[in-house]
Design an enzyme around this catalytic site. Structure first.
Site, PDB file in Angstrom:
ATOM      1  N   CYS A  12     -15.070  26.484   6.463  1.00 62.56           N
ATOM      2  CA  CYS A  12     -15.697  26.752   7.767  1.00 62.56           C
ATOM      3  C   CYS A  12     -16.625  27.968   7.698  1.00 62.56           C
ATOM      4  O   CYS A  12     -17.359  28.239   8.644  1.00 62.56           O
ATOM      5  CB  CYS A  12     -14.633  26.964   8.822  1.00 62.56           C
ATOM      6  SG  CYS A  12     -13.157  25.997   8.528  1.00 62.56           S
TER       7      CYS A  12
ATOM      8  N   HIS B 158     -17.749  23.148  16.913  1.00 68.01           N
ATOM      9  CA  HIS B 158     -17.535  23.700  15.578  1.00 68.01           C
ATOM     10  C   HIS B 158     -17.870  22.665  14.502  1.00 68.01           C
ATOM     11  O   HIS B 158     -16.980  22.141  13.843  1.00 68.01           O
ATOM     12  CB  HIS B 158     -16.082  24.179  15.471  1.00 68.01           C
ATOM     13  CG  HIS B 158     -15.724  24.828  14.179  1.00 68.01           C
ATOM     14  ND1 HIS B 158     -16.642  25.512  13.391  1.00 68.01           N
ATOM     15  CD2 HIS B 158     -14.544  24.907  13.510  1.00 68.01           C
ATOM     16  CE1 HIS B 158     -16.020  25.973  12.311  1.00 68.01           C
ATOM     17  NE2 HIS B 158     -14.761  25.607  12.348  1.00 68.01           N
TER      18      HIS B 158
END
Ligand SMILES: [Zn+2]
Lengths: 133, 386
Positions: B85, B334
Site C-alpha cells: 500500500c 484506497h
C-alpha cells in the site's frame, strides 16, 4: 502461494512442532526460523531450537469475515501468543469458550488442520492454540 | 542535493469504475497532471510508477513500460515501484531522489490500482500479500484482523475506545463530502459506524477503507526550474522511509508503527520544523486504528492520546492539525498503488489554496504518510509553499 505443496512440505518441522531458531551469539530465540540473526548479522550463530508450547494471549480478535479457506469457520479467534522466551506467534485460538478468551489467558499449542485446498486437494496442518483452564 | 518541487497533479475519480480500464486511468490522471503543470510530454525525462498487485488483480505486470506507453512517453525510462500500500509513496520518493541527485530536471510520478476487476475475496487475498503470506495469511489472518490485533492492544494499554476509532471515520467522511474525487461523499454518523457489522473485533465495517479503482500523478521539477512552468510550485522539504518486520509478531510493540516513528523523525530533521508547524496531514488510515497510531507516531499527539485528540476534534478540518482533508483512505478510497501519490496531490492543492470547501486556512506546511502492509514500510514527505 500459501497452498503450494513445496511450501507446505518445507515448513512441516516449524508448523507441526514449533521448531524455531536460537542464536548462540546473542542468546535470542526466533520463530519462525531465520537464516540470519538480525542483532548479530554475520557474527550470529543460528541453530535449531524447539519453542515452548505454552504461553499467554498477548492480543486477540474475533474474525467475522474470513479469507478463502477459512470462511466456513467464522467467526473464529485469531491471537498473538507470547511465549515465555518472549517469542510471539500468530495463531488461531480454538476449543476455547468466548468468556475464557482474554489478554493474559494461559494457552497451549494444539495440532490441527489449518485449511484444505478443495475437497481433493492438499490439506495443510499446523499449530493452533487453546486456552488452558 | 538539488531541491525538488511538485509543479502539478492529476487524479481520476476514486471508486468502483467498471467502465474504465487500468491503462485509461493512468492516461487520464497523467494528462490532467501535465495540464495542471503547464508542461508538455517532451519536458519529462523519467517516470516512476507505484502499483501493488496488478499481476494478481489483472494478470498484468510490466507496469512501468505500460505507463510510459499509455502516456505517449516512449522511450523514457519508466520504473515500477512496489511496496504494498506504500507503492505510491515509494515511487514518489524515487522520483524525488532522481531529481535531487542531479540526474533529471523533470520527472513524472504515478500511482495506480484497479481492484474491482475481481471478486472482493480475490482482492482481499491479493492485498493479503502485503502481510506475511507464510506466517500470517496461512494461519487465517486477514488485513482487518492484523489491525484489530493492534487496536485491541491500544485499547488495553491506553484506554482508547471503539467510539474514538469510529470518530476517525466520521471525520474523514465529513471531509470527503467536499472532495469531488472521493469514493464516498456522504457523511456518516457515530451511531451508523458503531452499529455496522463486525469485520474483525473491535473493527467494524466503517473502520475499514474500501476496495477502490483509481490513479494519481504528480509532476516533479528541480526547484530552480520549477517557476519556469508554474507560479506556485510546492517544495518537498523532506523525504524519509523506513522498514520493519513484515509480520506483526516480529515487532517490539503493537501500539506504534516503529517505521513511521523513524521516518517521521528523519523527515522533521530534514525539514527543520516540528510537528506543531504542520497545518495538514494526509495519513495512512487504511483502518481507523491506523489513523490513531499515525497521529501519535508522527508526533502530533503524545502516545496513547490519539483517540482522545480525535474525540476532542483536534484532527478535524482547521483545528490543531487538519488530518485527511481528502477524506483519507477511508472515504476518498484506497486504490493501493495510487494512495501515496494521491496524498501528495492533496498536499499540493491545499498548499496552493485550491482545495475549495475543504481548504485549510493559511496552510504553509503539509505532510503525507504512506504505510505498506501492517507497517513494514512507512514513507513520510513534508511539503512547503515556495
Ligand atoms: Zn544473535
Amino acid at each position: 502461494m500459501r497452498d503450494a505443496l513445496p511450501l507446505i512440505w518445507r515448513k512441516i518441522p516449524e508448523r507441526y512442532t514449533l521448531l524455531g531458531s536460537h542464536c548462540n551469539n546473542c542468546k535470542t530465540d526466533y520463530f519462525p526460523q531465520r537464516t540470519i540473526c538480525p542483532h548479530c548479522r554475520s557474527k550470529g550463530k543460528l541453530v535449531d531450537k524447539q519453542m515452548p508450547r505454552e504461553g499467554k494471549v498477548y492480543s486477540f480478535t474475533e474474525v467475522h469475515s474470513g479469507p478463502a479457506g477459512f470462511q466456513h469457520e467464522t467467526p473464529y479467534f485469531l491471537a498473538i501468543i507470547e511465549l515465555p522466551n518472549k517469542v510471539k506467534v500468530l495463531s488461531q485460538l480454538v476449543d476455547s469458550s468466548k468468556d475464557k478468551v482474554k489478554v493474559g489467558a494461559p494457552v497451549k499449542m494444539v495440532f490441527r488442520r489449518i485449511f484444505a485446498d478443495g475437497a481433493e486437494g492438499v490439506i495443510a496442518y499446523g499449530f493452533k492454540f487453546k486456552v488452558v483452564n | 542535493m538539488r531541491k525538488v518541487s511538485i509543479i502539478g497533479g492529476g487524479l481520476t475519480h476514486f471508486g468502483e469504475h467498471w467502465e474504465i480500464s487500468f491503462r485509461e486511468m493512468v492516461a487520464e490522471a497523467g494528462a490532467k497532471a501535465l495540464h495542471d503543470s503547464k508542461i508538455e510530454g517532451k519536458d519529462i525525462q523519467a517516470i516512476y510508477g507505484g502499483c501493488m498487485a496488478s499481476g494478481r488483480l489483472l494478470g498484468q505486470e510490466h507496469v512501468g513500460a505500460l505507463i510510459a506507453d499509455q502516456l505517449g512517453l516512449n522511450p523514457l525510462p519508466s520504473t515500477r515501484c512496489e511496496a504494498a500500500c506504500a507503492s505510491g509513496g515509494v515511487a514518489l520518493r524515487q522520483g524525488i531522489q532522481a531529481i535531487a541527485s542531479g540526474m533529471y530536471d523533470v520527472v513524472a510520478v504515478g500511482g495506480v490500482e484497479k481492484m474491482t476487476e475481481v471478486s472482493v475475496e480475490e482482492a482481499s487475498l491479493a492485498l493479503g500479500g502485503a502481510g506475511d503470506q507464510e506466517w500470517e495469511l496461512f494461519n487465517g489472518a486477514t488485513f482487518p484482523a492484523l489491525y484489530a490485533l493492534m487496536a485491541k492492544r491500544h485499547m488495553l494499554e491506553y484506554g482508547t475506545t471503539e467510539e474514538q476509532l469510529a470518530l476517525c471515520a466520521v471525520k474523514n467522511h465529513a471531509n470527503a463530502v467536499h472532495n469531488e474525487y472521493a469514493q464516498f461523499r456522504s457523511p456518516i454518523t457515530l451511531e451508523q459506524a458503531m452499529n455496522a457489522s463486525v469485520i474483525a473485533s473491535p473493527l467494524k465495517l466503517f473502520d475499514c477503507s474500501p476496495i477502490s479503482d483509481g490513479a494519481a500523478v504528480v509532476i516533479l521539477a528541480a526547484s530552480d526550474v520549477a517557476k519556469k512552468f508554474v507560479d506556485e510550485p510546492v517544495e518537498v522539504i523532506a523525504s524519509a522511509q523506513a522498514s520493519d518486520s513484515l509480520a506483526l509478531t516480529g515487532r517490539e510493540t503493537l501500539t506504534s508503527l516503529k517505521a513511521t516513528q523513524i521516518a517521521a523523525k528523519d523527515a522533521f530533521k530534514q525539514a527543520k520544523i516540528t510537528p506543531k508547524d504542520v497545518d495538514l496531514a494526509e495519513v495512512h488510515d487504511c483502518f481507523t486504528i491506523a489513523e490513531i497510531l499515525a497521529i501519535e507516531d508522527l508526533g502530533f499527539f503524545p502516545k496513547g492520546k490519539g483517540g482522545k485528540a480525535t474525540e476532542d476534534g483536534e484532527t478535524a478540518l482547521n483545528s490543531t492539525v487538519s488530518v485527511n482533508t481528502s477524506g483519507g483512505l477511508k472515504a476518498c478510497g484506497h486504490p493501493v498503488g495510487a494512495t501515496g501519490v494521491k496524498q501528495a496531490v492533496e498536499c499540493l492543492w491545499q498548499l496552493q489554496g485550491k482545495a475549495g470547501q475543504r481548504q485549510v486556512k493559511d496552510a504553509e506546511y503539509a505532510l503525507s504518510h504512506n504505510v505498506g502492509g501492517s507497517g513494514a514500510t512507512a514513507v513520510v514527505h513534508i511539503y512547503k509553499k515556495l
